[in-house]
Design a protein around this motif. Structure first.
Motif, PDB file in Angstrom:
ATOM      1  N   SER A 143       0.810  -1.219   0.000  1.00  0.00           N
ATOM      2  CA  SER A 143       0.000   0.000   0.000  1.00  0.00           C
ATOM      3  C   SER A 143       0.844   1.271   0.000  1.00  0.00           C
ATOM      4  O   SER A 143       0.497   2.242  -0.676  1.00  0.00           O
ATOM      5  CB  SER A 143      -0.974   0.006   1.171  1.00  0.00           C
ATOM      6  N   ASP A 144       1.960   1.285   0.705  1.00  0.00           N
ATOM      7  CA  ASP A 144       2.798   2.488   0.738  1.00  0.00           C
ATOM      8  C   ASP A 144       3.376   2.805  -0.637  1.00  0.00           C
ATOM      9  O   ASP A 144       3.339   3.945  -1.090  1.00  0.00           O
ATOM     10  CB  ASP A 144       3.942   2.344   1.753  1.00  0.00           C
ATOM     11  N   ILE A 145       3.897   1.788  -1.303  1.00  0.00           N
ATOM     12  CA  ILE A 145       4.489   1.983  -2.629  1.00  0.00           C
ATOM     13  C   ILE A 145       3.421   2.374  -3.641  1.00  0.00           C
ATOM     14  O   ILE A 145       3.615   3.286  -4.442  1.00  0.00           O
ATOM     15  CB  ILE A 145       5.254   0.714  -3.075  1.00  0.00           C
ATOM     16  N   VAL A 146       2.269   1.699  -3.586  1.00  0.00           N
ATOM     17  CA  VAL A 146       1.172   2.010  -4.501  1.00  0.00           C
ATOM     18  C   VAL A 146       0.703   3.452  -4.289  1.00  0.00           C
ATOM     19  O   VAL A 146       0.471   4.182  -5.254  1.00  0.00           O
ATOM     20  CB  VAL A 146       0.022   0.993  -4.323  1.00  0.00           C
ATOM     21  N   LEU A 147       0.608   3.871  -3.033  1.00  0.00           N
ATOM     22  CA  LEU A 147       0.192   5.244  -2.742  1.00  0.00           C
ATOM     23  C   LEU A 147       1.220   6.246  -3.253  1.00  0.00           C
ATOM     24  O   LEU A 147       0.860   7.256  -3.877  1.00  0.00           O
ATOM     25  CB  LEU A 147      -0.044   5.441  -1.239  1.00  0.00           C
ATOM     26  N   GLU A 148       2.498   5.982  -3.021  1.00  0.00           N
ATOM     27  CA  GLU A 148       3.562   6.878  -3.512  1.00  0.00           C
ATOM     28  C   GLU A 148       3.526   6.975  -5.039  1.00  0.00           C
ATOM     29  O   GLU A 148       3.658   8.061  -5.601  1.00  0.00           O
ATOM     30  CB  GLU A 148       4.941   6.373  -3.072  1.00  0.00           C
ATOM     31  N   MET A 149       3.358   5.834  -5.696  1.00  0.00           N
ATOM     32  CA  MET A 149       3.290   5.835  -7.159  1.00  0.00           C
ATOM     33  C   MET A 149       2.074   6.616  -7.647  1.00  0.00           C
ATOM     34  O   MET A 149       2.143   7.329  -8.647  1.00  0.00           O
ATOM     35  CB  MET A 149       3.247   4.402  -7.691  1.00  0.00           C
ATOM     36  N   PHE A 150       0.956   6.478  -6.935  1.00  0.00           N
ATOM     37  CA  PHE A 150      -0.266   7.207  -7.295  1.00  0.00           C
ATOM     38  C   PHE A 150      -0.051   8.713  -7.150  1.00  0.00           C
ATOM     39  O   PHE A 150      -0.392   9.493  -8.037  1.00  0.00           O
ATOM     40  CB  PHE A 150      -1.430   6.743  -6.413  1.00  0.00           C
ATOM     41  N   GLU A 151       0.524   9.109  -6.024  1.00  0.00           N
ATOM     42  CA  GLU A 151       0.734  10.542  -5.759  1.00  0.00           C
ATOM     43  C   GLU A 151       1.694  11.175  -6.763  1.00  0.00           C
ATOM     44  O   GLU A 151       1.566  12.352  -7.086  1.00  0.00           O
ATOM     45  CB  GLU A 151       1.213  10.750  -4.320  1.00  0.00           C
ATOM     46  N   SER A 152       2.642  10.399  -7.273  1.00  0.00           N
ATOM     47  CA  SER A 152       3.599  10.936  -8.256  1.00  0.00           C
ATOM     48  C   SER A 152       3.058  10.847  -9.688  1.00  0.00           C
ATOM     49  O   SER A 152       3.664  11.401 -10.604  1.00  0.00           O
ATOM     50  CB  SER A 152       4.923  10.177  -8.175  1.00  0.00           C
ATOM     51  N   GLY A 153       1.949  10.127  -9.877  1.00  0.00           N
ATOM     52  CA  GLY A 153       1.390   9.931 -11.211  1.00  0.00           C
ATOM     53  C   GLY A 153       1.960   8.718 -11.938  1.00  0.00           C
ATOM     54  O   GLY A 153       1.499   8.360 -13.021  1.00  0.00           O
ATOM     55  N   GLU A 154       2.951   8.076 -11.332  1.00  0.00           N
ATOM     56  CA  GLU A 154       3.608   6.925 -11.964  1.00  0.00           C
ATOM     57  C   GLU A 154       2.652   5.734 -12.114  1.00  0.00           C
ATOM     58  O   GLU A 154       2.673   5.033 -13.131  1.00  0.00           O
ATOM     59  CB  GLU A 154       4.830   6.527 -11.122  1.00  0.00           C
ATOM     60  N   LEU A 155       1.793   5.525 -11.132  1.00  0.00           N
ATOM     61  CA  LEU A 155       0.858   4.397 -11.183  1.00  0.00           C
ATOM     62  C   LEU A 155      -0.140   4.582 -12.326  1.00  0.00           C
ATOM     63  O   LEU A 155      -0.380   3.649 -13.097  1.00  0.00           O
ATOM     64  CB  LEU A 155       0.119   4.237  -9.847  1.00  0.00           C
ATOM     65  N   GLN A 156      -0.675   5.783 -12.464  1.00  0.00           N
ATOM     66  CA  GLN A 156      -1.633   6.049 -13.532  1.00  0.00           C
ATOM     67  C   GLN A 156      -0.979   5.824 -14.903  1.00  0.00           C
ATOM     68  O   GLN A 156      -1.596   5.245 -15.794  1.00  0.00           O
ATOM     69  CB  GLN A 156      -2.169   7.486 -13.434  1.00  0.00           C
ATOM     70  N   LYS A 157       0.271   6.269 -15.057  1.00  0.00           N
ATOM     71  CA  LYS A 157       0.990   6.063 -16.321  1.00  0.00           C
ATOM     72  C   LYS A 157       1.160   4.572 -16.602  1.00  0.00           C
ATOM     73  O   LYS A 157       0.985   4.121 -17.731  1.00  0.00           O
ATOM     74  CB  LYS A 157       2.359   6.746 -16.285  1.00  0.00           C
ATOM     75  N   LYS A 158       1.535   3.826 -15.576  1.00  0.00           N
ATOM     76  CA  LYS A 158       1.733   2.379 -15.734  1.00  0.00           C
ATOM     77  C   LYS A 158       0.416   1.709 -16.133  1.00  0.00           C
ATOM     78  O   LYS A 158       0.389   0.872 -17.026  1.00  0.00           O
ATOM     79  CB  LYS A 158       2.265   1.775 -14.444  1.00  0.00           C
ATOM     80  N   LEU A 159      -0.665   2.105 -15.490  1.00  0.00           N
ATOM     81  CA  LEU A 159      -1.964   1.515 -15.800  1.00  0.00           C
ATOM     82  C   LEU A 159      -2.435   1.907 -17.193  1.00  0.00           C
ATOM     83  O   LEU A 159      -3.003   1.089 -17.913  1.00  0.00           O
ATOM     84  CB  LEU A 159      -3.000   1.924 -14.747  1.00  0.00           C
ATOM     85  N   GLN A 160      -2.189   3.124 -17.603  1.00  0.00           N
ATOM     86  CA  GLN A 160      -2.580   3.575 -18.949  1.00  0.00           C
ATOM     87  C   GLN A 160      -1.757   2.894 -20.023  1.00  0.00           C
ATOM     88  O   GLN A 160      -2.290   2.455 -21.034  1.00  0.00           O
ATOM     89  CB  GLN A 160      -2.436   5.107 -19.073  1.00  0.00           C
TER      90      GLN A 160
END
Length: 106
Positions: free
Chosen positions: A84-101
């Protein structure tokens, strides 16, 4: 069927986004799982949640597969993203959204 590392691998490969955690999408049973589910929900992607409490063999199989001792564990396109910590950090930086897109486009 009893869970093992191979079944975890098959589950991760069969689902574009999967979260192994405590509880379900609608009823997370710990704050960390709740956070990971909330982040994935906010991203607007379809994802599966595997409740590690559903079968006592899931957690040891998951740890054997990932070599990561804690839950939740989030996977995107077969890749272990983190808890959850890593996922949250990635979300806050926009990295998670980019990966999902980018994974949705491929």
């Amino acid at each position: 069927m009893e869970w093992n590392a191979e079944k975890v691998k098959e589950t991760v490969q069969a689902n574009r986004v999967v979260c192994f955690g405590k509880g379900s999408k609608n009823q997370p049973m710990c704050g960390f799982t709740h956070r990971a589910i909330a982040v994935l929900t906010e991203c607007g992607v379809d994802f599966e949640v595997i409740n590690i409490f559903d079968d006592p063999t899931i957690r040891p199989a998951l740890v054997a597969f990932s070599n990561w001792p804690t839950t939740p564990q989030v996977y995107v396109d077969g890749e272990f993203i983190g808890g959850s910590d890593i996922v949250l950090e990635m979300f806050e930086s926009g990295e998670l959204q980019k990966k999902l897109q980018s994974s949705a486009a491929s």
